[in-house]
Design a protein around this motif. Structure first.
Motif, short mmCIF file in Angstrom:
data_model
loop_
_atom_site.label_atom_id
_atom_site.label_comp_id
_atom_site.label_asym_id
_atom_site.label_seq_id
_atom_site.Cartn_x
_atom_site.Cartn_y
_atom_site.Cartn_z
N PHE A 178 0.84 -1.19 0.00
CA PHE A 178 0.00 0.00 0.00
C PHE A 178 0.87 1.24 0.00
O PHE A 178 1.96 1.26 0.57
CB PHE A 178 -0.90 0.04 1.24
N SER A 179 0.36 2.26 -0.66
CA SER A 179 0.99 3.58 -0.56
C SER A 179 0.12 4.45 0.32
O SER A 179 -1.09 4.25 0.40
CB SER A 179 1.14 4.21 -1.95
N THR A 180 0.73 5.41 0.98
CA THR A 180 0.02 6.28 1.91
C THR A 180 0.09 7.72 1.44
O THR A 180 1.16 8.19 1.02
CB THR A 180 0.61 6.16 3.33
N SER A 181 -1.05 8.41 1.51
CA SER A 181 -1.11 9.82 1.14
C SER A 181 -1.92 10.56 2.19
O SER A 181 -2.34 9.99 3.20
CB SER A 181 -1.77 9.97 -0.24
N ASP A 182 -2.16 11.84 1.94
CA ASP A 182 -2.98 12.63 2.86
C ASP A 182 -4.41 12.12 2.92
O ASP A 182 -5.10 12.32 3.92
CB ASP A 182 -2.98 14.10 2.43
N LEU A 183 -4.86 11.46 1.86
CA LEU A 183 -6.23 10.95 1.82
C LEU A 183 -6.37 9.64 2.59
O LEU A 183 -7.41 9.39 3.21
CB LEU A 183 -6.67 10.74 0.37
N GLY A 184 -5.36 8.79 2.53
CA GLY A 184 -5.44 7.48 3.17
C GLY A 184 -4.55 6.49 2.47
O GLY A 184 -3.61 6.85 1.75
N GLU A 185 -4.85 5.20 2.64
CA GLU A 185 -4.06 4.14 2.01
C GLU A 185 -4.60 3.84 0.62
O GLU A 185 -5.81 3.92 0.38
CB GLU A 185 -4.10 2.88 2.87
N SER A 186 -3.70 3.46 -0.29
CA SER A 186 -4.09 3.18 -1.67
C SER A 186 -3.42 1.91 -2.16
O SER A 186 -2.35 1.52 -1.68
CB SER A 186 -3.71 4.35 -2.60
N ALA A 187 -4.08 1.26 -3.12
CA ALA A 187 -3.52 0.08 -3.78
C ALA A 187 -4.18 -0.04 -5.15
O ALA A 187 -5.27 0.51 -5.38
CB ALA A 187 -3.74 -1.18 -2.96
N SER A 188 -3.54 -0.76 -6.04
CA SER A 188 -4.05 -0.90 -7.41
C SER A 188 -5.24 -1.84 -7.47
O SER A 188 -5.24 -2.90 -6.85
CB SER A 188 -2.94 -1.42 -8.33
N SER A 189 -6.24 -1.45 -8.25
CA SER A 189 -7.42 -2.29 -8.45
C SER A 189 -7.07 -3.49 -9.32
O SER A 189 -6.34 -3.36 -10.30
CB SER A 189 -8.53 -1.48 -9.11
N LYS A 190 -7.58 -4.65 -8.97
CA LYS A 190 -7.30 -5.84 -9.77
C LYS A 190 -8.23 -5.92 -10.98
O LYS A 190 -7.97 -6.68 -11.91
CB LYS A 190 -7.43 -7.10 -8.92
N HIS A 191 -9.32 -5.15 -10.97
CA HIS A 191 -10.29 -5.20 -12.08
C HIS A 191 -10.12 -4.07 -13.08
O HIS A 191 -10.36 -4.27 -14.28
CB HIS A 191 -11.72 -5.15 -11.53
N ILE A 192 -9.73 -2.87 -12.62
CA ILE A 192 -9.62 -1.71 -13.50
C ILE A 192 -8.15 -1.36 -13.65
O ILE A 192 -7.52 -0.85 -12.71
CB ILE A 192 -10.39 -0.50 -12.92
N PRO A 193 -7.56 -1.62 -14.81
CA PRO A 193 -6.12 -1.38 -15.00
C PRO A 193 -5.76 0.09 -14.80
O PRO A 193 -6.53 1.00 -15.13
CB PRO A 193 -5.88 -1.81 -16.46
N ASN A 194 -4.57 0.32 -14.25
CA ASN A 194 -4.03 1.66 -14.07
C ASN A 194 -4.92 2.55 -13.21
O ASN A 194 -4.96 3.78 -13.38
CB ASN A 194 -3.80 2.32 -15.43
N CYS A 195 -5.66 1.96 -12.29
CA CYS A 195 -6.54 2.72 -11.42
C CYS A 195 -6.33 2.27 -9.98
O CYS A 195 -6.28 1.06 -9.71
CB CYS A 195 -8.01 2.55 -11.82
N SER A 196 -6.21 3.22 -9.08
CA SER A 196 -5.99 2.91 -7.67
C SER A 196 -7.28 2.98 -6.87
O SER A 196 -8.18 3.75 -7.20
CB SER A 196 -4.96 3.88 -7.07
N ILE A 197 -7.32 2.18 -5.82
CA ILE A 197 -8.40 2.26 -4.83
C ILE A 197 -7.82 2.95 -3.60
O ILE A 197 -6.77 2.57 -3.09
CB ILE A 197 -8.92 0.86 -4.45
N THR A 198 -8.52 3.98 -3.13
CA THR A 198 -8.07 4.73 -1.96
C THR A 198 -9.11 4.60 -0.86
O THR A 198 -10.31 4.76 -1.10
CB THR A 198 -7.86 6.21 -2.30
N TRP A 199 -8.62 4.31 0.36
CA TRP A 199 -9.50 4.18 1.52
C TRP A 199 -9.47 5.48 2.33
O TRP A 199 -8.40 5.98 2.67
CB TRP A 199 -9.07 3.02 2.40
#
Length: 536
Positions: free
Chosen positions: A182-203
């Protein structure tokens, strides 16, 4: 919307927290001792003991404060405590949701998003947002479905999941991403979506952290989210007494109630939560169930730790919230009328509407408080109004799927659920799911007030929504490709359960509501599932 009383409760809870026992992994069967008033009282969970200690310090708390602590307290809340092997969702948990019943549910929600994307001119910079995503089952089916529509999938720039529970975020990440990094930003934790290429999911822990961008097109999902948001409960009480000079500060200005002979005969009082002591009358709930052979058996719930009581005088919430809508005011003359109001629900739906259609310009008018009125609604000045979010071209949509009445105000709907059966909401705090019916008309009213650029469709029964989306046809396709009779039986039973319109069927009790863009001068377009057709 966090009241000062909630902060006091949290402070008292920290002070009252037991030192030697972890709330997160405490066994349910243990009773926890403390001294409340005179004599020793046994509490069912550490959270119950902490709540009781806090209430003893600050006085009875609102149902909203009680619900919030029971569901999301970091020290033993239902959704935030460590699971210790117990899963809230599914057949082995406390309840089962529509996406868990059949994959078809999530597939149809994904198709609904696709049809809205088509109808709005195939926008780019799409945001997919889900509030309260549970284990991630719905989003997994939605994204898997969207991935089949390549142009739509390529238009998605970001996916956001609004989740307060660290435990559930881990489950969602395991299901939805293709990596454990996971990567961490000011918004929260993020990781790459397994269904949508080149798109991250952010919590994110709150939707307010999700950026509003004028060029973005947000598609928002809220499935069984609003029913879990805290509610306040109010009851009309005759011969109400309001202390003299009790000026109340509210978000829209001060309120100076009437006093003396000018006090209204009927006044809203709040139902508040207080601990059960040795002098409080109690009852034991007995539930009649049937075992696998159809034989009747009984099971007894533990005694409740808390109970509802009517506040002796009006509270700040009871002076303010029932005055925010004509629907509530219409009940003021009905003796002992009861209403439930969820300010957090109204705040969330307003946020949805603003993201889709932009906000209304702030009003510059002001009103001077009057001592001659028992309650007054004031127009906030521009200095106290949330900055205007301008959106010249409204776009996006919100789909709300939940249970509640179509047009009436919910009353007496606070409930507890444990092991797939109803129970008192005041037993085993932190180990029981709490919910209440959704006020769909209240949500619609708040959305329209918040933004001039949206329109609301529904609510319609879930059976109608899923039926017009093609659930029968999709289920039949799945059945044709399945030769295993046991699997066929489960598939058939699952989709029919979702559209069952019996007295307690999901197809009748659950409702769907949509918020879509509105543009002045354009013809009203009904979305698919709400009487409309696929366009674009």
């Amino acid at each position: 919307m966090r009241a000062t009383s909630l902060n006091l409760v949290r402070s008292a809870i920290r002070c009252a927290r037991p030192k030697a026992v972890s709330c997160r992994n405490a066994p349910v069967g243990v009773r926890w001792s403390s001294t409340i008033g005179t004599g020793e009282k046994q509490w069912s969970t550490p959270l119950a003991k902490a709540l009781a200690g806090a209430i003893t310090t600050t006085g009875p708390v609102s149902v909203a404060s009680y619900m919030r602590q029971c569901l999301t307290s970091p020290d033993g809340g239902y959704y935030t405590r460590q699971s210790d092997g117990h899963d809230q969702f599914g057949a082995k948990g406390d309840f089962i949701t529509s996406p868990e019943i059949s994959q078809v549910f999530g597939e149809l929600v994904g198709i609904w998003l696709y049809t809205e994307w088509l109808a709005q001119g195939k926008k780019d910079q799409v945001q997919i947002i889900e509030v309260g995503p549970g284990r991630g089952t719905l989003m997994d089916d939605v994204l898997r479905t969207i991935s089949s529509f390549k142009p739509f999938a390529q238009s998605i720039s970001a996916i956001y999941l609004i989740e307060a529970s660290p435990h559930l975020r881990k489950q969602q990440a395991k299901l939805l991403t293709s990596t454990d990094t996971f990567s961490t930003s000011d918004l929260g934790e993020s990781a790459s979506s397994k269904h949508i290429p080149n798109c991250s999911i952010t919590w994110c822990e709150d939707i307010r952290f999700v950026p509003k961008e004028e060029t973005s097109t947000p598609f928002i999902l809220a499935h069984e989210f609003f029913d879990a948001l805290p509610i306040h409960i109010f009851q009309i009480t005759a011969s109400s007494k309001i202390p003299a000079s009790a000026t109340i500060l509210t978000p829209t200005g001060p309120i100076t109630p009437k006093t003396g002979p000018q006090v209204p005969k009927n006044q809203w009082h709040e139902l508040v939560v207080a601990p059960i002591t040795s002098s409080t009358p109690t009852t034991t709930t007995t539930t009649i169930e049937k075992d696998g052979d159809g034989a009747a058996s009984t099971s007894k719930d533990p005694p409740p730790d808390f109970h509802l009581t009517v506040s002796k005088t009006p509270t700040p919430h009871s002076l303010y919230l029932p005055q925010t809508s004509q629907r509530y005011k219409a009940l003021e003359k009905i003796p002992e009328a009861i209403i439930e109001i969820s300010p957090e629900s109204l705040s969330y739906i307003s946020d949805f509407a603003v993201r889709i259609g932009g906000s209304k310009p702030p009003s510059l008018s002001t009103s001077k408080p009057s001592a001659q009125t028992s309650s007054q609604t004031y127009t906030p000045t521009s200095s106290t109004t949330t900055p205007t979010y301008r959106k010249s071209h409204p776009s996006g949509a919100a789909l709300i799927l939940d249970y509640g009445p179509s047009s009436t105000i919910p009353a007496n709907t606070l409930r507890g659920i444990r092991s797939h059966r109803p129970c008192s909401p005041f037993i085993l705090p932190g180990h029981v799911d709490l919910s209440a019916d959704v006020d769909f008309l209240g949500l619609a009213e708040s959305a329209l007030k918040a933004s001039p650029g949206v329109e609301v469709h529904g609510p319609v029964e879930q059976a109608f929504f899923l039926g017009t989306m093609g659930i029968k046809e999709r289920a039949e396709r799945l059945l044709k490709g399945t030769k295993d009779e046991e699997v066929r039986r489960r598939l058939e039973g699952a989709w029919k359960r979702l559209v069952d319109r019996g007295p307690t069927g999901m197809g009748r009790i659950y409702k769907a509501m949509a918020i879509v863009p509105f543009r002045e001068g354009e013809e009203v377009r009904r979305p698919v599932g709400f009487g409309g057709h696929v366009v674009g």
